[in-house]
Design an enzyme around this catalytic site. Structure first.
Site, PDB file in Angstrom:
ATOM      1  N   LYS A  69     -37.489 -17.344 -25.300  1.00 16.93           N
ATOM      2  CA  LYS A  69     -38.235 -16.020 -25.413  1.00 16.93           C
ATOM      3  C   LYS A  69     -38.566 -16.559 -23.845  1.00 16.93           C
ATOM      4  O   LYS A  69     -39.595 -15.775 -23.430  1.00 16.93           O
ATOM      5  CB  LYS A  69     -39.204 -16.754 -26.700  1.00 16.93           C
ATOM      6  CG  LYS A  69     -38.321 -15.277 -27.869  1.00 16.93           C
ATOM      7  CD  LYS A  69     -39.386 -16.420 -28.889  1.00 16.93           C
ATOM      8  CE  LYS A  69     -39.035 -15.015 -29.825  1.00 16.93           C
ATOM      9  NZ  LYS A  69     -39.324 -15.514 -31.428  1.00 16.93           N
ATOM     10  N   ARG A 127     -25.862 -18.904 -33.467  1.00 17.16           N
ATOM     11  CA  ARG A 127     -26.390 -18.367 -32.891  1.00 17.16           C
ATOM     12  C   ARG A 127     -25.450 -17.298 -31.892  1.00 17.16           C
ATOM     13  O   ARG A 127     -24.701 -17.916 -31.701  1.00 17.16           O
ATOM     14  CB  ARG A 127     -28.142 -18.536 -32.740  1.00 17.16           C
ATOM     15  CG  ARG A 127     -27.807 -19.566 -30.996  1.00 17.16           C
ATOM     16  CD  ARG A 127     -28.474 -20.262 -31.123  1.00 17.16           C
ATOM     17  NE  ARG A 127     -29.896 -20.004 -30.275  1.00 17.16           N
ATOM     18  CZ  ARG A 127     -30.793 -19.617 -30.484  1.00 17.16           C
ATOM     19  NH1 ARG A 127     -31.461 -19.855 -31.913  1.00 17.16           N
ATOM     20  NH2 ARG A 127     -31.957 -19.016 -30.529  1.00 17.16           N
ATOM     21  N   GLU A 166     -41.308 -15.075 -35.656  1.00 17.54           N
ATOM     22  CA  GLU A 166     -42.230 -15.883 -35.038  1.00 17.54           C
ATOM     23  C   GLU A 166     -43.201 -14.911 -34.211  1.00 17.54           C
ATOM     24  O   GLU A 166     -42.043 -13.818 -32.941  1.00 17.54           O
ATOM     25  CB  GLU A 166     -42.958 -16.646 -34.453  1.00 17.54           C
ATOM     26  CG  GLU A 166     -43.937 -17.662 -33.815  1.00 17.54           C
ATOM     27  CD  GLU A 166     -43.855 -18.401 -33.768  1.00 17.54           C
ATOM     28  OE1 GLU A 166     -42.868 -19.320 -32.772  1.00 17.54           O
ATOM     29  OE2 GLU A 166     -44.662 -19.377 -32.976  1.00 17.54           O
TER      30      GLU A 166
HETATM   31  P1  ATP Z   1     -38.465 -19.364 -30.806  1.00 24.31           P
HETATM   32  O1  ATP Z   1     -38.386 -20.187 -29.694  1.00 24.31           O
HETATM   33  O2  ATP Z   1     -39.651 -19.065 -30.585  1.00 24.31           O
HETATM   34  O3  ATP Z   1     -38.242 -19.852 -32.253  1.00 24.31           O
HETATM   35  P2  ATP Z   1     -36.498 -17.467 -31.123  1.00 24.31           P
HETATM   36  O4  ATP Z   1     -35.279 -17.110 -30.380  1.00 24.31           O
HETATM   37  O5  ATP Z   1     -35.711 -18.934 -32.406  1.00 24.31           O
HETATM   38  O6  ATP Z   1     -37.887 -18.073 -31.146  1.00 24.31           O
HETATM   39  P3  ATP Z   1     -37.742 -16.502 -33.768  1.00 24.31           P
HETATM   40  O7  ATP Z   1     -38.466 -15.733 -33.898  1.00 24.31           O
HETATM   41  O8  ATP Z   1     -37.652 -18.082 -34.599  1.00 24.31           O
HETATM   42  O9  ATP Z   1     -37.216 -16.544 -32.685  1.00 24.31           O
HETATM   43  O10 ATP Z   1     -35.774 -15.726 -34.634  1.00 24.31           O
HETATM   44  C1  ATP Z   1     -36.235 -15.293 -36.322  1.00 24.31           C
HETATM   45  C2  ATP Z   1     -34.696 -15.269 -36.302  1.00 24.31           C
HETATM   46  O11 ATP Z   1     -34.273 -14.637 -35.393  1.00 24.31           O
HETATM   47  C3  ATP Z   1     -34.403 -16.743 -37.383  1.00 24.31           C
HETATM   48  O12 ATP Z   1     -33.987 -16.330 -37.786  1.00 24.31           O
HETATM   49  C4  ATP Z   1     -33.741 -16.899 -35.730  1.00 24.31           C
HETATM   50  O13 ATP Z   1     -33.137 -17.825 -36.791  1.00 24.31           O
HETATM   51  C5  ATP Z   1     -32.885 -15.677 -36.124  1.00 24.31           C
HETATM   52  N1  ATP Z   1     -32.138 -15.831 -34.271  1.00 24.31           N
HETATM   53  C6  ATP Z   1     -33.226 -16.512 -33.416  1.00 24.31           C
HETATM   54  N2  ATP Z   1     -32.288 -15.998 -32.168  1.00 24.31           N
HETATM   55  C7  ATP Z   1     -31.148 -15.920 -32.708  1.00 24.31           C
HETATM   56  C8  ATP Z   1     -29.680 -15.310 -31.869  1.00 24.31           C
HETATM   57  N3  ATP Z   1     -29.643 -16.235 -30.580  1.00 24.31           N
HETATM   58  N4  ATP Z   1     -28.340 -15.790 -32.573  1.00 24.31           N
HETATM   59  C9  ATP Z   1     -29.083 -15.013 -33.798  1.00 24.31           C
HETATM   60  N5  ATP Z   1     -29.970 -15.513 -34.286  1.00 24.31           N
HETATM   61  C10 ATP Z   1     -31.102 -15.624 -34.003  1.00 24.31           C
END
Ligand code: ATP
Ligand code: MG
Length: 599
Positions: free
Chosen positions: A302, A292, A61
């Site tokens: 974030k 994650r 996002e």
């Molecule tokens: P939000 O809380 O805004 O959703 P987010 O960290 O999940 O934050 P996204 O932009 O939705 O951010 O993440 C993009 C991709 O990165 C998604 O597929 C998510 O699963 C992956 N991702 C985010 N944080 C992690 C993490 N700590 N470890 C592994 N993958 C991650």
């Protein structure tokens, strides 16, 4: 993600790879027709079936900068595509108009590219599918599987139930499809204010899975969108958008983090119904969840990162102390070091927290191979060799890399007045201290053995100048530390001294700025206890000093990396370092300093 890494990556198997290999073996996607650019028709018609191709995607996002957790996801998704001859799409999940900005889009693309992610022509935005998503929503209404809900948000919450108790049906649940369709069209036309209605799927309010209790899929939001402008005042929700975007792009394996496990039934429900309607073709994409990444001594949320940046606790998104990809890059990390880290920690189903030291070790391993050695004196004190002829100078040879003779040597000027590290002299040496002290001998690395004769102090009693004598016959040969047993070594080279210190010629050394970093937080899991995470910031996480550098270092190019002997790995700052006015960031310290180990 260079080719040389791919065999290594392919060798490290994990459960996601096992699934992909099984799907390729059974030809699960063989019947699928592969479209070009996705669109409503692409899922049906397009290029011939290509069973050898898997498709993954990285779907951020655009509401913040990417961090090391995203790097794990990027390396996994692009790595699968690379290793199995597939494709990885880059897709912005931009369904929330108010939090998203172009600045984030640009920074995310840069970060993915830097990590080696190659999406080719496959760059997409969920907002490209707004029209299709809307048409599909009408289909759900027409099939009696969605309805316009007119209760307030509070009333909806009251009917939603809890984790242990089912929810209750809304009085609007049985609204006739024609009425819902009319209201939904008027929602789109902008007839209602924010919050007046939402569109819900009609699934099961009694479900044990809260995500299946008639989830909201559209809401009214009179807001400007970074790409669609004011074309829309209703926006689709994430769960509804994500699965459909995957299907429209012919994604085969939709890899996400574990918190979406409970959303998978909804993901499948939406796509199965659309396939039933004939709007999508089977086989449908499959969602696979992995753990994650959590890392000690950092925050990866974030919201918390935004707070650190916006409240000025750090100097921007690319502050070298932040776990953002731009921050790591400025700190001196390489894409290869992050790739090594991703391989080392693997991909698992169980959440865990990885120790920061594992990441730092990967960086050391990578930089040990690629960083030429240089000398810097960070905390200088003057050393004068009283019996060295005044006005004289000579060159000493130092290897650019101790294990890589093919990298050659460089000349380091030597003269009567030198800078050495203050900690390399002790007036009253403790037991086991083999560096300089009154009467003691030490080797000036790549040069001569010197003996400390006396010291001069300043008015406050600090050592100001160390006076030494040198042994002219003791010069180190050709950059190598003298090997006492080597045939042909001179008598002087056979002379053994325990200490070994680095130095720079005072008249030749160049001044430069060096930034030393420590962890941004004092505790391994900031914000986990009762204390707010901001209160756990390490007040001494950055210091900036002016140091003496080997003359050639003033010409370092931004992002050029070096090992400063005994001090660690350093990178010329991407933003602030200029030819003639270098600024170095310490990426990571050395595990051992050769000053101790070399004795
Ligand atoms: P939000 O809380 O805004 O959703 P987010 O960290 O999940 O934050 P996204 O932009 O939705 O951010 O993440 C993009 C991709 O990165 C998604 O597929 C998510 O699963 C992956 N991702 C985010 N944080 C992690 C993490 N700590 N470890 C592994 N993958 C991650
Ligand atoms: Mg997310």
């Amino acid at each position: 993600m260079k080719a040389e890494n791919s065999s290594k990556a392919a060798a490290a198997t994990n459960f996601v790879r096992n699934i992909v290999e099984e799907d390729l073996r059974t030809g699960k996607y063989a019947s699928r027709r592969w479209g070009g650019r996705p669109g409503p028709a692409a899922a049906h018609a397009g290029a011939p079936a290509d069973p050898a191709r898997i498709r993954t995607r990285f779907p951020p996002e655009p509401n913040g900068y990417l961090h090391i957790g995203h790097a794990k996801s990027i390396l996994l998704n692009f790595g699968l595509a690379r290793d199995y001859g597939g494709l990885c799409h880059m897709r912005f999940d931009d369904t929330n108009p108010t939090k998203e900005e172009q600045e984030y889009v640009d920074s995310i693309l840069d970060a993915v590219r830097w990590l080696g992610g190659d999406w080719g022509e496959h760059l997409y935005y969920a907002s490209d599918y707004f029209e299709t998503l809307y048409r599909f929503a009408e289909m759900f209404i027409e099939h009696g599987l969605a309805y316009v809900e007119s209760l307030s948000a509070d009333e909806l919450r009251a009917l939603r139930g809890t984790l242990t108790e089912g929810g209750e049906n809304s009085p609007y649940r049985d609204r006739p499809p024609a009425e819902s369709l009319d209201l939904f069209r008027r929602m789109r036309a902008g007839e209602f204010p924010d919050g007046a209605h939402v569109l819900r799927l009609k699934i099961d309010m009694a479900s044990g899975n809260i995500n299946m209790r008639d989830p909201v899929i559209y809401r009214i939001r009179h807001a400007h969108h970074h790409r669609t402008g004011d074309a829309w005042c209703i926006y689709p929700m994430y769960d509804y958008t994500h699965c459909i975007s995957d299907a429209l792009e012919n994604i085969t394996h939709s890899i996400c983090t574990l918190e979406f496990e409970d959303h998978r039934p909804l993901y499948d429900w939406v796509l199965e119904r659309l396939a039933d309607f004939g709007a999508l073709a089977r086989p449908l994409p499959r969602q696979i969840e992995f753990a994650r990444l959590n890392l000690t001594y950092v925050v990866l949320s974030k919201r918390k990162l935004i707070q650190l940046v916006e409240d000025g606790h750090v100097e921007g998104w690319d502050d070298p102390r932040l776990p953002t990809i731009v921050g790591f890059r400025r700190r001196g990390y390489t894409p290869e070091s992050l790739q090594l880290f991703a391989e080392r920690i693997g991909v698992a189903k169980e959440n865990s927290t990885i120790d920061m030291s594992i990441l730092e070790d990967c960086l050391r391993e990578d930089l040990n191979e690629r960083a030429p050695r240089r000398i810097a004196v960070l905390d200088p004190v003057k050393l004068v060799i009283d019996n060295y002829p005044e006005g004289s100078e000579e060159q000493c040879q130092a290897p650019n890399h101790p294990q890589k003779p093919e990298w050659g040597q460089r000349a380091i000027p030597f003269s009567r007045e030198l800078w050495i590290e203050r900690e390399d002299f002790m007036e009253n040496p403790s037991k086991g201290y083999f560096r300089l002290s009154p009467g003691a001998e030490v080797r000036l690395r790549y040069a001569y053995i010197v003996k400390c004769e006396r010291v001069e102090k300043d008015a406050s009693g600090n050592v100001a100048v160390i006076h030494c004598s040198y042994d002219p016959a003791s010069k180190s040969s050709q950059g190598q530390l003298p090997d006492p047993g080597r045939a042909g070594a001179s008598g002087a080279e056979k002379k053994k001294v325990k200490g070994n210190i680095h130095w720079l010629s005072a008249q030749h050394a160049a001044a430069g700025k060096v930034r030393l970093y420590d962890r941004l937080f004092r505790v391994s899991n900031p914000g986990a206890g009762s204390v707010e995470f901001l209160a756990e910031i390490n007040p001494d996480s950055k210091s900036s000093i002016s140091a003496w550098l080997e003359p050639a270092l003033t010409e370092a190019k931004p992002e050029e990396r070096f090992q400063f002997e005994r001090h660690g790995y350093f990178v010329a700052d991407l933003k602030d370092s200029k030819a003639g006015a270098p600024v170095f960031n310490r990426a990571v310290t050395l595990r051992d300093s050769w000053g101790k180990a070399g004795s």
